[in-house]
Design an enzyme around this catalytic site. Structure first.
Site, PDB file in Angstrom:
ATOM      1  CB  ILE A 190      34.205  21.633  22.422  1.00 57.70           C
ATOM      2  CG1 ILE A 190      34.883  22.074  21.127  1.00 57.70           C
ATOM      3  CG2 ILE A 190      32.690  21.537  22.261  1.00 57.70           C
ATOM      4  CD1 ILE A 190      34.552  23.496  20.697  1.00 57.70           C
ATOM      5  CG  HIS A 244      46.249  17.791  17.009  1.00 58.27           C
ATOM      6  ND1 HIS A 244      46.244  18.888  17.849  1.00 58.27           N
ATOM      7  CD2 HIS A 244      47.434  17.176  17.200  1.00 58.27           C
ATOM      8  CE1 HIS A 244      47.377  18.913  18.528  1.00 58.27           C
ATOM      9  NE2 HIS A 244      48.112  17.891  18.159  1.00 58.27           N
ATOM     10  CG  ASN A 274      40.206  19.899  16.457  1.00 57.69           C
ATOM     11  OD1 ASN A 274      40.204  21.011  15.941  1.00 57.69           O
ATOM     12  ND2 ASN A 274      41.225  19.434  17.173  1.00 57.69           N
ATOM     13  CD  GLU A 331      46.570  21.511   9.312  1.00 52.77           C
ATOM     14  OE1 GLU A 331      45.735  22.407   9.461  1.00 52.77           O
ATOM     15  OE2 GLU A 331      47.676  21.509   9.854  1.00 52.77           O
TER      16      GLU A 331
HETATM   17  C1  GRF Z   1      46.160  24.429  11.688  1.00 54.68           C
HETATM   18  O1  GRF Z   1      47.520  24.134  11.881  1.00 54.68           O
HETATM   19  C2  GRF Z   1      45.334  23.336  12.303  1.00 54.68           C
HETATM   20  O2  GRF Z   1      45.944  22.084  12.281  1.00 54.68           O
HETATM   21  C3  GRF Z   1      45.217  23.771  13.713  1.00 54.68           C
HETATM   22  O3  GRF Z   1      45.147  25.181  13.678  1.00 54.68           O
HETATM   23  C4  GRF Z   1      45.738  25.635  12.476  1.00 54.68           C
HETATM   24  C5  GRF Z   1      44.695  26.410  11.740  1.00 54.68           C
HETATM   25  O4  GRF Z   1      45.287  27.120  10.713  1.00 54.68           O
HETATM   26  N1  GRF Z   1      44.042  23.190  14.305  1.00 54.68           N
HETATM   27  P1  GRF Z   1      44.330  28.039   9.805  1.00 54.68           P
HETATM   28  O5  GRF Z   1      43.724  29.096  10.715  1.00 54.68           O
HETATM   29  O6  GRF Z   1      43.279  27.135   9.233  1.00 54.68           O
HETATM   30  O7  GRF Z   1      45.252  28.594   8.769  1.00 54.68           O
END
Ligand code: GRF
Length: 188
Positions: free
Chosen positions: A87, A103, A101, A173
């Site tokens: 960014i 990670h 973000n 996530e």
């Molecule tokens: C995920 O592993 C996230 O941690 C990283 O990029 C990937 C995104 O996956 N930042 P998606 O496009 O949301 O399936």
């Protein structure tokens, strides 16, 4: 009404999970998905959800004038969900503590330039880590160095391949990113 701009470069599974989480919350709107990759799967997710897509190239993205486009939406939050570009400083300054973000590792370990997607999980396996996880953080001028908002761990087995680690982390996530967004929007 709270407005969230989504940024993604890949398949968009995080975007999909976020949109699903907020599907019954009309007061939270996602007016635009920004991507740098014309082949990104996230474009299909945007179409399915009737969300406009903006395809940016490097020049536009790094031009300060791009800020006018972003500010047009008066966003409460800019959410990077697998967005691979750094960014630019002008954007961080224009939206202090409004860009986040996720990670796919426990920063500061396995972070920084080049540490994204599969590269992260391969490094975790090579290092023989017994845990991995996610880090959700504010974005600043440096890759993966902003204030941490949330970290969640997942146990790894010595037999786990990078693919298995990726699946374990991706599940975290999908569970946690939307919850962090929700709590930030409550404070906004
Ligand atoms: C995920 O592993 C996230 O941690 C990283 O990029 C990937 C995104 O996956 N930042 P998606 O496009 O949301 O399936």
């Amino acid at each position: 009404m709270k407005k969230v701009l989504l940024f993604a470069s890949g398949g968009g599974s995080n975007v999909k999970a976020i949109l699903r989480y907020f599907q019954d919350r009309p007061e939270i709107s996602f007016p635009l998905i920004i991507t740098n990759n014309r082949h990104a799967g996230v474009i299909g997710i945007a179409q399915d959800n009737k969300i406009d897509v903006m395809l940016v190239d490097k020049d536009l993205f790094n031009e300060e004038v791009f800020i006018d486009t972003l500010e047009y939406f008066k966003p409460d939050l800019l959410v990077l969900a697998g967005f691979l570009w750094k960014i630019p400083g002008y954007m961080v300054k224009a939206f202090p503590n409004k860009i986040i973000n996720i990670h796919p590792a426990l920063l500061p370990k396995f972070g920084g330039k080049g540490m994204y997607g599969h590269h992260v999980h391969e490094a975790v396996v090579v290092r023989g880590e017994s845990v991995s996880g996610i880090t959700i953080h504010f974005v600043n001028e440096h890759y993966d160095e902003g204030t941490v908002l949330l970290q969640k761990e997942v146990a790894l087995e010595s037999t786990d391949t990078p693919e298995i680690v990726a699946a374990k982390v991706l599940s975290l996530e999908h569970t946690w990113y939307a919850r962090v967004i929700d709590s930030l929007l409550q404070q906004a």
